[in-house]
Every structure is written in structure tokens, then in C-alpha cells.
Design a protein around this motif. Structure first.
Motif, PDB file in Angstrom:
ATOM      1  N   GLY A  48      -4.899   5.048   2.725  1.00  0.00           N
ATOM      2  CA  GLY A  48      -3.907   4.224   2.062  1.00  0.00           C
ATOM      3  C   GLY A  48      -4.557   3.434   0.932  1.00  0.00           C
ATOM      4  O   GLY A  48      -5.721   3.026   1.036  1.00  0.00           O
ATOM      5  N   GLU A  49      -3.803   3.207  -0.142  1.00  0.00           N
ATOM      6  CA  GLU A  49      -4.363   2.522  -1.307  1.00  0.00           C
ATOM      7  C   GLU A  49      -3.384   1.498  -1.852  1.00  0.00           C
ATOM      8  O   GLU A  49      -2.168   1.626  -1.712  1.00  0.00           O
ATOM      9  N   VAL A  83       0.567   5.709   0.745  1.00  0.00           N
ATOM     10  CA  VAL A  83      -0.218   6.759   1.373  1.00  0.00           C
ATOM     11  C   VAL A  83       0.543   8.079   1.234  1.00  0.00           C
ATOM     12  O   VAL A  83       1.776   8.083   1.129  1.00  0.00           O
ATOM     13  N   GLU A 120      -3.412  -5.964   2.799  1.00  0.00           N
ATOM     14  CA  GLU A 120      -4.599  -5.108   2.756  1.00  0.00           C
ATOM     15  C   GLU A 120      -4.748  -4.269   4.012  1.00  0.00           C
ATOM     16  O   GLU A 120      -5.331  -3.183   3.988  1.00  0.00           O
ATOM     17  N   ASP A 144     -10.005   0.269  -3.823  1.00  0.00           N
ATOM     18  CA  ASP A 144      -9.550   1.643  -3.968  1.00  0.00           C
ATOM     19  C   ASP A 144      -9.139   1.938  -5.411  1.00  0.00           C
ATOM     20  O   ASP A 144      -8.984   1.042  -6.253  1.00  0.00           O
ATOM     21  N   GLY A 179      -2.901  -1.749  -1.167  1.00  0.00           N
ATOM     22  CA  GLY A 179      -2.489  -2.914  -0.400  1.00  0.00           C
ATOM     23  C   GLY A 179      -3.423  -4.094  -0.630  1.00  0.00           C
ATOM     24  O   GLY A 179      -4.637  -3.923  -0.698  1.00  0.00           O
ATOM     25  N   ALA A 222       0.829  -1.209   0.000  1.00  0.00           N
ATOM     26  CA  ALA A 222       0.000   0.000   0.000  1.00  0.00           C
ATOM     27  C   ALA A 222       0.863   1.259   0.000  1.00  0.00           C
ATOM     28  O   ALA A 222       2.032   1.248   0.408  1.00  0.00           O
ATOM     29  N   TYR A 244      -2.790  -2.428   5.403  1.00  0.00           N
ATOM     30  CA  TYR A 244      -2.130  -1.123   5.286  1.00  0.00           C
ATOM     31  C   TYR A 244      -2.956  -0.102   4.505  1.00  0.00           C
ATOM     32  O   TYR A 244      -2.522   1.040   4.345  1.00  0.00           O
ATOM     33  N   ASN A 245      -4.117  -0.483   4.030  1.00  0.00           N
ATOM     34  CA  ASN A 245      -5.024   0.496   3.407  1.00  0.00           C
ATOM     35  C   ASN A 245      -5.724   1.272   4.522  1.00  0.00           C
ATOM     36  O   ASN A 245      -6.917   1.131   4.765  1.00  0.00           O
TER      37      ASN A 245
END
Length: 361
Positions: free
Chosen positions: A172-173, A94, A144, A242, A175, A92, A146-147
Motif C-alpha cells: 500500500g502507498e 493498493v 500511515e 513510498d 497513506g 493509502a 494502511y501502507n
């Protein structure tokens, strides 16, 4: 001689195998001391245990020979035969916003930490200008989890001179977890049972699910005229994805699609399913207990619904689930999204569980 397949599923134990050997010896008419602790008893005990260990491998051998969700690493080998590979985990990203004194430097490699302990490392060096600095950062590990949501990355692992605070103004995107056995098996099964050819609907589904993080896909052909295709994607849990993953899917499909097709990729939209009910409960049964059981049943039901099938969320099915919850005697009132009718689901929607409220009355 025909094979005895039923023998593979018989429940045995070292004790039952040992007893069978002793019985066979007794029926042969041979008089041998088989009392516990005797030489024959010790031999039988060891032989029975080794036979039991061999029989215990049968489920593993069956899982390796016949692919299923239980096949583990053998599922990957089976997928290799058809050029299908488990999608790997993805990292991810950010954007972190730092505030502090004018000109204060944020070195590359600065680590920021979320409230739950997830660590992100800045990709570039930056300096505070007009009170703030925005710096892209990468998650310490793929996954995931970490999103992260907006405003959850709030502290530095090591304080920096002149830096007052850090936060993430956007989520966050990108992951994604490594594809599960269930998802990979489903993808292999779909590949074999729904043939792909020349950019048909099945082909677009396969392309979409080849990208990390995508567990489900629906395809809308001719959605905006001739030559147009819309691909709607969701996670393994049938939840929206995302924009970074949406972009990755669009780029991949663009690289493999037939010439002339105009493809649009979007994330599925979440359709919240909210349930309220008033029930007559058995003595000692709390509404919270019923609520928890109903939530579990509803999650399983929503997960089983085929994405893109436009199957409604059925009111009577939810009523039946509620009445079969432990401790529920009767239901005097049930509303789903405020009404008592089926909830329609479009091809671009995925129903997700919202709030569940159970009252005793």
C-alpha cells in the motif's frame, strides 16, 4: 512594581493555599475560629480551591502565549499567522489481485481486509480474465497504517461467487498520519529561523515538508550540474517514503519552483544499524533486558540525528550507551555493522535501527 515570574512555576495545592490564608489571619491579630468544619474554615476551603483552579491554568496560558510542542490547537493558530498549516492525513491505495473462475465479476465497492483488520474498497468493477484480475482499491480511512506490506490483504469482507482468493502483490502507498505537534512546531521554528527566499535550500525543504507524510527533508544543490537540485525526503520518524508520496512532493515542488531549476525528488535510503555485544552483567540481569533498553536509546539517538548533515553513527557513543544500561558491568566485545568504526551516513541515507543482540559473557 516588577512582575514576579517565579510565582508562575511555584507548586501549590488547595491545602497550602488554605494554610497560607489561615497564617495571614493569625498574624493580623484577629481572633476567629478556624477549626476544621467552622464557618471560616469552609470559606477558606472554597476560596483556596478556586484560587488553585485559576493557578492551574497558567501552564495552558503559557503554552498558548509561547508556542511549543505543548501548544496543541494554539500551535495551529500561530502557524496561521505565517501561512503555515499542519499537513493533513492522507489515504493509502493498493492494487488487489483477485483469482477465481473465468468471467467472475468483482463489483465496484468490494471490500477486502488485511490480516490486522484494515479494510480496502475497490475503486472499479472488474472481471476475472485468464484466471486473475487486478483492481485498484482505496483504504477505508486515512493513515500511515494502511501502507500495508505485500501479501497482507488476504480475505474478502463478503464472499463473492467464483472468487477464490485475493491478495496484494504490491505494498500500500500514500497513506500518512496528520502531522504531529512536534513536527509542526519544528517546521514553524525552521521557517522562522531559516529564512526562505527565491528557491534557496530552505525553500525546497519547506516545500517538501508541506506534503502529507513528509517529516524531514535534505537538499543537495548542483548535484548533477548547474541548475540541478535533488530533494531527499523521509517521514517524521526518519524512515523512507513510498513512491506515491515521492511523486506528490515532486509535483508540488514543480508547481512552485523557480523557472529553470531541474528538480529531482527521491526517498531517503534506509541504512540499517546492527549492533552485537558481549557484556558482563550483574547477577539476575538478563541480556534481553539490556537489549530492550539499548534499543530504546539507539532509536532516540538515530531520531535526533539531523537528516542530510552526514554525521556518522559513532561507535564510541553506542559503546557509552551500552555501558550506561542498567546491569551492565563491562563490555568485552561490541560491533556495529560488523565492525568497530564509525558508520558513515550520506546525504541520501537515514540510519534506522536493525538488529540488536546482547550476549552475557
Amino acid at each position: 512594581m516588577p512582575l514576579d515570574f517565579d510565582a508562575l512555576i511555584q507548586d501549590v495545592s488547595p491545602e497550602s493555599l488554605k494554610a497560607a490564608m489561615k497564617q495571614g489571619l493569625a498574624e493580623s491579630g484577629v481572633s476567629v475560629d478556624t477549626r476544621e468544619g467552622s464557618y471560616t474554615d469552609l470559606l477558606y476551603s472554597q476560596a483556596a480551591y478556586q484560587i488553585y483552579r485559576g493557578l492551574a491554568y497558567h501552564p495552558t496560558l503559557l503554552a498558548a502565549a509561547v508556542p511549543s510542542e505543548e501548544s496543541g490547537p494554539y500551535l495551529d493558530r500561530f502557524g496561521d499567522m505565517y501561512g503555515l498549516h499542519r499537513t493533513p492525513s492522507a489515504t493509502a491505495y493498493v492494487v488487489l489481485t483477485f483469482t477465481g473462475d473465468e468471467g467472475s465479476v468483482i463489483p465496484k465497492g468490494t471490500v477486502a481486509v488485511s490480516a490486522s483488520g484494515l479494510r480496502f474498497t475497490t475503486d472499479l468493477a472488474a472481471a476475472i480474465t485468464d484466471g486473475t484480475a487486478q483492481v485498484p482499491a482505496t483504504a477505508e480511512q486515512p493513515g500511515e497504517i494502511y501502507n500495508v506490506e505485500v501479501g497482507t490483504v488476504t480475505r474478502l469482507a463478503v464472499s463473492l461467487a467464483g472468487i477464490d482468493q485475493v491478495t496484494n502483490e504490491t505494498p500500500g502507498e500514500g497513506g500518512a498520519d496528520k502531522e504531529s505537534d512536534a513536527s509542526f512546531y519544528d517546521r514553524i521554528h525552521t521557517f522562522l529561523s531559516e529564512p526562505v527566499a527565491s528557491g534557496n535550500i530552505n525553500h525546497y525543504k519547506q516545500w517538501a515538508r508541506s506534503v502529507s507524510g513528509v517529516g524531514n527533508a535534505a537538499v543537495i544543490p548542483l548535484w548533477n550540474g548547474n541548475g540541478t537540485v535533488k530533494v531527499v525526503i523521509a517521514s517524521e520518524e526518519k524512515e523512507p517514503l513510498d513512491e506515491l508520496i515521492v511523486t506528490q512532493v515532486a509535483q508540488y515542488i514543480e508547481s512552485v519552483r523557480p523557472i529553470g531549476a531541474q528538480v529531482t525528488v527521491v526517498s531517503a535510503q534506509a541504512l540499517s544499524i546492527d549492533v552485537e555485544a558481549t557484556c558482563t552483567l550483574e547477577g539476575g540481569v538478563l541480556p534481553g533486558t539490556v537489549q530492550k533498553e539499548l534499543e530504546e536509546k539507539l532509536r532516540a539517538m538515530l531520531l535526533e540525528m539531523e537528516m542530510g548533515a552526514q554525521e556518522p553513527v559513532r561507535y564510541v557513543r553506542i559503546m557509552a550507551m551500552l555501558l550506561f544500561c542498567r546491569g551492565v558491568v563491562d563490555c568485552s566485545s561490541l560491533t556495529v555493522n560488523g565492525g568497530t568504526e564509525n558508520i558513515p551516513v550520506t546525504m541520501e541515507q537515514v540510519p534506522v535501527l536493525g538488529t540488536v543482540s546482547i550476549r552475557a559473557g
